[in-house]
Scaffold this active site. Sequence first.
Site, PDB file in Angstrom:
ATOM      1  N   GLN A   1      90.089  33.182 169.496  1.00  0.00           N
ATOM      2  CA  GLN A   1      88.793  32.742 168.965  1.00  0.00           C
ATOM      3  C   GLN A   1      88.964  31.823 167.747  1.00  0.00           C
ATOM      4  O   GLN A   1      88.180  31.881 166.800  1.00  0.00           O
ATOM      5  CB  GLN A   1      87.932  33.959 168.603  1.00  0.00           C
ATOM      6  CG  GLN A   1      87.195  34.545 169.804  1.00  0.00           C
ATOM      7  CD  GLN A   1      86.253  33.516 170.452  1.00  0.00           C
ATOM      8  OE1 GLN A   1      85.553  32.768 169.782  1.00  0.00           O
ATOM      9  NE2 GLN A   1      86.244  33.482 171.779  1.00  0.00           N
ATOM     10  N   SER A   2      89.987  30.994 167.767  1.00  0.00           N
ATOM     11  CA  SER A   2      90.270  30.134 166.616  1.00  0.00           C
ATOM     12  C   SER A   2      89.140  29.134 166.347  1.00  0.00           C
ATOM     13  O   SER A   2      88.757  28.354 167.224  1.00  0.00           O
ATOM     14  CB  SER A   2      91.565  29.368 166.900  1.00  0.00           C
ATOM     15  OG  SER A   2      91.702  28.283 166.016  1.00  0.00           O
ATOM     16  N   ASN A   3      88.624  29.159 165.116  1.00  0.00           N
ATOM     17  CA  ASN A   3      87.650  28.142 164.691  1.00  0.00           C
ATOM     18  C   ASN A   3      88.313  26.779 164.625  1.00  0.00           C
ATOM     19  O   ASN A   3      87.706  25.755 164.935  1.00  0.00           O
ATOM     20  CB  ASN A   3      87.109  28.476 163.288  1.00  0.00           C
ATOM     21  CG  ASN A   3      86.318  29.765 163.260  1.00  0.00           C
ATOM     22  OD1 ASN A   3      85.436  29.977 164.099  1.00  0.00           O
ATOM     23  ND2 ASN A   3      86.645  30.640 162.320  1.00  0.00           N
TER      24      ASN A   3
END
Length: 338
Positions: free
Chosen positions: A77-79
């Site tokens: 879920q890397s921004n």
Amino acid sequence: MTPAAAAPPPRVPLARLPTPLEPSRVFGARLGLSLWWKRDDLTGSELTGNKVRKLEYLLADAEAEEADTVVTCGGEQSNHCRATALAAARRGLRCVLLLRVPDPGAPPPLAANSLLGRLAGAEIRYLSVDEYRRRAEIFRAVVEELRVRGRRPYIIPEGGSNAVGAWGYIQAMAELHTQLGGRPVTVVYAAGSGGTGAGIELGIRRLRWAGARALGFAVCDDRATFQRQIAAIAAEASARFGLDIDVQESDVDIIDSYIGPGYAQTTPEMLAMIVDVARSEGIVLDPVYTGKAFFGLCREQTLGNAAVVGSSAGDVVFLHTGGIFGLLPFADRLRPLL
Ligand SMILES: *Cc1c(COP(=O)(O)O)cnc(C)c1O
């Protein structure tokens, strides 16, 4: 020209700047602080958060090298990966994302950040935790593969945290300095891969900003690791761009007691704080970064650690680095609190 006045490298415009500096409506009074939100969650809507500032310099560098494909990595879920995918699409570049998951054979369904990254056309490849640890090697293989296919790849490290990306927050400090009229300040931020912290530490020194200091809350690794990482990125930037600024590891102020169970893991107390902030200020923090840092700031202040927060020295600016899409996968854990 004095060394500290060395010019910034080229940038491409991606962020809505300057981001607003807004007084806290409730928490400042509650904590007895002159507390402000620096709204870097408003750098954009889909292209939101602190990574956008770094990407302005990283993509300019990629374009200067005539790259046609950016390759980067992060958690599932890397921004940073979502922002890179969208920024690449805006600039007409292709994007390959290496995302860490427990089982690459059965990755979680596209959702929130990963959904947006794919929507923007990024090619997603899943890495196991073990492969992610060896990502330098995997990056080399991906670059080689892309070159064979006639592409010109450009690698962006985890979080966009290197000498080039650091310029995002060197310049953000100049923006904040103007907004505060140069008053003394404590800048509070969440530290994940160190690039934001390095930019802040360099930016404050570059301005010779009297009474300004930075306080980072670690969201994964310990204090010593972040001190090392931030000082190393700062040293790399100083050397590459002739800044002549020395950031000592021991001068990097990091608190590592609010990591909770681990990276991207949270506690009911931290989630309750996110609910409280949303209801009393209309501001949405995220469980992975900003929620932890703000929880830490409130705890330290409530414990009476004024020396830690530095309230007597002047304004406290909480750097809201974004992350709203990272909140969405926590719906099941939030629901009982609503
Ligand atoms: C990446 C990120 C951070 C941490 O920034 P680093 O430069 O990696 O230390 C903080 N907040 C949010 C929302 C982020 O996405």
